[in-house]
Design a protein around this motif. Structure first.
Motif, PDB file in Angstrom:
ATOM      1  N   ALA A  36     -16.748   0.238  -9.286  1.00  0.00           N
ATOM      2  CA  ALA A  36     -17.542   1.011  -8.489  1.00  0.00           C
ATOM      3  C   ALA A  36     -16.629   1.237  -7.061  1.00  0.00           C
ATOM      4  O   ALA A  36     -16.377   2.180  -6.774  1.00  0.00           O
TER       5      ALA A  36
ATOM      6  N   ARG B 194     -24.515  -6.851 -12.640  1.00  0.00           N
ATOM      7  CA  ARG B 194     -25.295  -5.605 -11.512  1.00  0.00           C
ATOM      8  C   ARG B 194     -23.716  -6.364 -10.460  1.00  0.00           C
ATOM      9  O   ARG B 194     -23.611  -4.998 -10.009  1.00  0.00           O
TER      10      ARG B 194
ATOM     11  N   ASP C 204     -27.997  -1.833 -19.767  1.00  0.00           N
ATOM     12  CA  ASP C 204     -27.182  -1.226 -20.462  1.00  0.00           C
ATOM     13  C   ASP C 204     -26.319  -0.266 -21.291  1.00  0.00           C
ATOM     14  O   ASP C 204     -25.364   0.567 -21.504  1.00  0.00           O
TER      15      ASP C 204
ATOM     16  N   ARG D 194     -20.537   6.264  -8.663  1.00  0.00           N
ATOM     17  CA  ARG D 194     -19.551   5.382  -8.128  1.00  0.00           C
ATOM     18  C   ARG D 194     -21.633   5.046  -7.062  1.00  0.00           C
ATOM     19  O   ARG D 194     -21.471   4.181  -6.718  1.00  0.00           O
TER      20      ARG D 194
ATOM     21  N   GLY E 276     -28.256  -0.809  -8.762  1.00  0.00           N
ATOM     22  CA  GLY E 276     -27.360  -0.603 -10.002  1.00  0.00           C
ATOM     23  C   GLY E 276     -27.646   0.677 -10.908  1.00  0.00           C
ATOM     24  O   GLY E 276     -28.109   1.688 -10.775  1.00  0.00           O
ATOM     25  N   LEU E 277     -27.072  -0.290 -12.278  1.00  0.00           N
ATOM     26  CA  LEU E 277     -27.088   1.352 -13.656  1.00  0.00           C
ATOM     27  C   LEU E 277     -27.746   1.190 -14.592  1.00  0.00           C
ATOM     28  O   LEU E 277     -28.397   1.906 -15.192  1.00  0.00           O
TER      29      LEU E 277
ATOM     30  N   TRP F 112     -20.279   3.305 -17.367  1.00  0.00           N
ATOM     31  CA  TRP F 112     -18.740   2.158 -16.311  1.00  0.00           C
ATOM     32  C   TRP F 112     -17.649   2.131 -17.616  1.00  0.00           C
ATOM     33  O   TRP F 112     -16.004   2.832 -16.767  1.00  0.00           O
TER      34      TRP F 112
ATOM     35  N   ALA G 160     -24.232   3.653  -9.070  1.00  0.00           N
ATOM     36  CA  ALA G 160     -23.926   2.138  -9.206  1.00  0.00           C
ATOM     37  C   ALA G 160     -23.368   1.163  -7.930  1.00  0.00           C
ATOM     38  O   ALA G 160     -23.853  -0.385  -8.411  1.00  0.00           O
TER      39      ALA G 160
ATOM     40  N   ARG H 183     -24.610   1.932 -18.391  1.00  0.00           N
ATOM     41  CA  ARG H 183     -23.736   1.493 -18.524  1.00  0.00           C
ATOM     42  C   ARG H 183     -22.542   1.599 -19.677  1.00  0.00           C
ATOM     43  O   ARG H 183     -21.712   2.072 -19.245  1.00  0.00           O
TER      44      ARG H 183
ATOM     45  N   TYR I 104     -20.845  -6.155 -11.216  1.00  0.00           N
ATOM     46  CA  TYR I 104     -19.779  -5.322 -12.365  1.00  0.00           C
ATOM     47  C   TYR I 104     -19.986  -4.147 -12.160  1.00  0.00           C
ATOM     48  O   TYR I 104     -18.700  -3.449 -11.683  1.00  0.00           O
ATOM     49  N   ASP I 105     -21.305  -2.813 -12.327  1.00  0.00           N
ATOM     50  CA  ASP I 105     -21.482  -2.455 -11.070  1.00  0.00           C
ATOM     51  C   ASP I 105     -21.285  -2.169 -10.016  1.00  0.00           C
ATOM     52  O   ASP I 105     -20.319  -0.780 -10.133  1.00  0.00           O
TER      53      ASP I 105
END
Length: 403
Positions: free
Chosen positions: A242, A235, A61, A49, A57-58, A68, A52, A64, A237-238
């Motif tokens: 979290a 980004r 993909d 978290r 971010g992560l 995720w 993220a 992710r 959504y990451d």
């Protein structure tokens, strides 16, 4: 905390020489930390978290696809290889879902072959109908497909279906009620946040009678409908995955606050202000705004804002009827509706004066830890957690977790 738009702030700053090497070094170090968190037994979800939420971010993909599911507590090994066939005939949602998916061409990468895109659109329809069929308590809303297509493009059909189902019964649960009461309640958090940070912008928006409907599509699509660059969407959504389910409304607030100069330079007119705010600039400094949204969440948690949001809900605001929201959801201009309802409100009661403001103090470096732990506590929908009674129950927990 200065949330004013700066000419020097941009989506990214140019790096060269040592700067580029430092950025690549940080990226590699972060990827190692994510790999270590995933390899632990049990998996270090709190660390994931923090990764993220933090800058960048992560990163990819591929990452992710691994992280995720952990952020949503979905055991990948339990997902069936093939899902049950979805019955489209006589499905009450099929026609609307089909129309929305057919209009979603711009959500797919430019240059994608038509055959590939059409195949993905068929998968998108199947995911949505499968989730709704398995969870009859959920109700489809226009904009839901904008969220689902993001998961599909990142994760593929199998993973996306499982994560979308979990998301729909948790983070998005309030948007999928039979009525939009909880959605309206969440929108009511926007103005109290703005008021605390910048009373001048708040007063100007109140005088313009703009309301909060301009942010409706932001909230219910997690900004997927209004951002053109897919990198910025994933980004965000990451970040949202979290954090607490109300984080998108904090991010909406920092966008408005970032555009302070544009807002105050705008004509103090509802239609003009609504047009300005509903058009999100595509060159926002996303990392800066994500950091600021996190700061505001820690400084003004939902439990502190719940009473004001509930009071706004009981008032006859521009967004106080479902019909008004239906008009906006159908992409019709709400100007006439807003003006009429504001006029009715002014005739019914005198304007109340507002007293007192709070200064924003930048929280400590423990902010990422706080946001990560708050994300772990999610069990119900955002509005269900945020109403006054729930806030009273949560307040002691927040005091214990974040002294």
């Amino acid at each position: 905390m200065n949330l004013k738009k700066s000419r020097s702030a941009g989506a990214s700053s140019p790096l060269n020489g040592i700067g580029k090497q430092d950025a690549e070094s940080r990226r590699k170090r972060k990827m190692v930390e994510i790999t270590q968190a995933l390899s632990m037994t049990p998996v270090d979800v709190a660390a994931l978290r923090r990764m993220a939420i933090s800058e960048g971010g992560l990163l990819t993909d591929e990452i992710r696809c691994q992280v995720w599911p952990r952020l949503l507590n979905v055991p990948v090994e339990c997902i069936p290889e093939k899902l049950d066939k979805v019955e489209r005939e006589n499905n009450k949602d099929y026609n609307q879902v089909l129309l929305d998916v057919q209009r979603s061409l711009r959500r797919f990468p430019p240059g994608m072959p038509d055959e590939q895109r059409e195949g993905l659109q068929e998968e998108l329809i199947d995911i949505i109908l499968w989730v709704l069929q398995k969870n009859p308590q959920l109700h489809y809303y226009q904009g839901y497909h904008d969220i689902v297509v993001t998961f599909l493009l990142v994760l593929g059909e199998r993973l996306a279906t499982a994560l979308v189902e979990k998301l729909s019964t948790h983070h998005l649960r309030d948007f999928m009620d039979p009525t939009m009461d909880n959605t309206k309640h969440i929108l009511n958090y926007l103005m109290p946040i703005i008021e605390r940070v910048n009373p001048e912008v708040y007063d100007f928006m109140q005088q313009a009678e703009v309301g909060t409907i301009f942010a409706l599509s932001w909230l219910i699509t997690w900004f997927g409908h209004v951002l053109s660059d897919f990198r910025h969407v994933v980004r965000l959504y990451d970040f949202f995955l979290a954090c607490h389910p109300l984080m998108p409304i904090y991010f909406a607030a920092v966008i408005v606050l970032y555009r302070e100069e544009e807002v105050l330079d705008c004509e103090c007119d509802m239609a003009m202000m609504h047009h300005l705010l509903s058009q999100i600039p595509q060159d926002l400094p996303y990392e800066t705004l994500i950091s600021r949204a996190g700061d505001l969440f820690v400084q003004f948690p939902p439990s502190e804002l719940a009473k004001e949001a509930t009071q706004q809900r009981s008032q006859q605001t521009a967004a106080s009827t479902f019909k008004d929201f239906e008009l906006v959801s159908a992409q019709q201009r709400p100007d006439t509706v807003l003006r009429r309802r504001r006029k009715e409100q002014q005739q019914a009661a005198p304007v109340e004066t507002r007293t007192g403001t709070l200064a924003v103090v930048r929280p400590t470096a423990r902010r990422f830890v706080r946001l990560a732990v708050m994300g772990l506590t999610v069990a119900l929908g955002a509005a269900a957690l945020a109403v006054v009674n729930s806030a009273l129950e949560w307040a002691p927990k927040l005091d214990l977790l974040f002294p």
